[in-house]
Design an enzyme around this catalytic site. Structure first.
Site, PDB file in Angstrom:
ATOM      1  N   SER A   1       0.851  -1.190   0.000  1.00 56.40           N
ATOM      2  CA  SER A   1       0.000   0.000   0.000  1.00 56.40           C
ATOM      3  C   SER A   1       0.883   1.234   0.000  1.00 56.40           C
ATOM      4  CB  SER A   1      -0.902   0.024   1.236  1.00 56.40           C
ATOM      5  OG  SER A   1      -1.578   1.273   1.356  1.00 56.40           O
TER       6      SER A   1
ATOM      7  N   TYR B   1      -2.553  -0.939   9.931  1.00 56.74           N
ATOM      8  CA  TYR B   1      -2.524  -1.325   8.519  1.00 56.74           C
ATOM      9  C   TYR B   1      -1.240  -0.833   7.855  1.00 56.74           C
ATOM     10  CZ  TYR B   1      -3.907  -1.394   3.576  1.00 56.74           C
ATOM     11  OH  TYR B   1      -3.965  -1.592   2.221  1.00 56.74           O
TER      12      TYR B   1
ATOM     13  N   LYS C   1       1.941  -2.941   6.055  1.00 64.11           N
ATOM     14  CA  LYS C   1       2.343  -2.731   4.667  1.00 64.11           C
ATOM     15  C   LYS C   1       3.790  -2.241   4.562  1.00 64.11           C
ATOM     16  CE  LYS C   1      -1.500  -4.103   2.889  1.00 64.11           C
ATOM     17  NZ  LYS C   1      -1.557  -5.372   2.137  1.00 64.11           N
TER      18      LYS C   1
END
Length: 246
Positions: A141, A155, A159
């Protein structure tokens, strides 16, 4: 051009969204494709049907990306069916948007287990079968590169770990001609992150193009990295984010 003719690709989380788009594009490039899914067999079978309707070969296998035994079995089944494995795409992942202080331990475990531990599990299973000159493609991401979106702390951390995993693994498998790359999407219009949703407004503002991207934008980059023209690209993080990180 069928750049992946006679090749086999394995895509985790391939029943919808970015994963489904990747599976369809790789099939269009000539690859036989296996997709995994955790829930929603109908969606996974729909992807298979669309690929077969276009003249391709595909199969769907139920396998929770956090279940090492299930993922290994899925990879083994793919190789047993198609006779080889050339391209592995780790796409399965999730986000639970909320302030870090309000995030429960269970939610943290879910994000880490799926986004990072799951990627390690699946990549290791695939690497046991991957042919020399093969491709390992991880879906990271843009927030794993540069974090500007509140509510995605855990998150983004997973990533960022994917980015370093790609770099480290590329050093170990480069002698076999296997490339390892990390594709970093920005805001992409999917069911999980719709361009028309309330959460989309702050993401859109951050892009240079002032819009969400499409699944096909990511699938196109994956297809390029999977193909013969990308043989000298490895350990790279390739960002497709409409200028979010510009």
């Amino acid at each position: 051009m069928a750049n992946l003719a006679n090749k086999t690709a394995f895509v985790t989380g391939g029943s919808r969204g970015i994963g489904a788009g990747i599976a369809k594009r790789l099939a269009a490039e000539g690859a036989s494709v296996a997709v995994t899914y955790t829930k929603g067999a109908d969606a996974a079978l729909s992807v298979v049907y669309e690929i077969e309707r276009s003249g391709g070969r595909a199969m769907a296998i139920q396998a929770d990306a956090t279940d090492a035994k299930a993922v290994t079995t899925a990879v083994d089944k793919t190789v047993a069916t198609y006779g080889r494995l050339d391209v592995f795409v780790n796409n399965a992942g999730t986000a639970i948007p909320k302030p870090f202080l309000e995030t429960t331990l269970e939610e943290l475990d879910r994000v880490i287990d799926l986004n990072f531990r799951g990627a390690l599990i699946a990549t290791q299973a695939a690497l046991r079968h991957l042919r020399d000159g093969g491709r390992i493609i991880l879906i990271g991401s843009c927030v794993g590169e540069r974090m500007m979106t509140p509510g995605l702390v855990a998150y983004a951390a997973t990533k960022g770990a994917i980015k370093m995993f790609a770099q480290g693994l590329s050093r170990e498998v480069g002698g076999r001609g296997i490339t390892v790359n990390n594709i970093q999407p920005g805001p992409i219009d999917t069911d999980l992150n719709p361009a028309a949703g309330d959460w989309a407004t702050p993401q859109t503002v951050l892009t240079a193009l002032n819009r969400y991207g499409h699944v096909e934008d990511i699938a196109a980059m994956v297809a390029f990295v999977a193909g013969p023209e990308a043989a000298y690209i490895t350990g790279a993080s390739l960002t497709v984010d409409g200028g979010t990180n510009a």
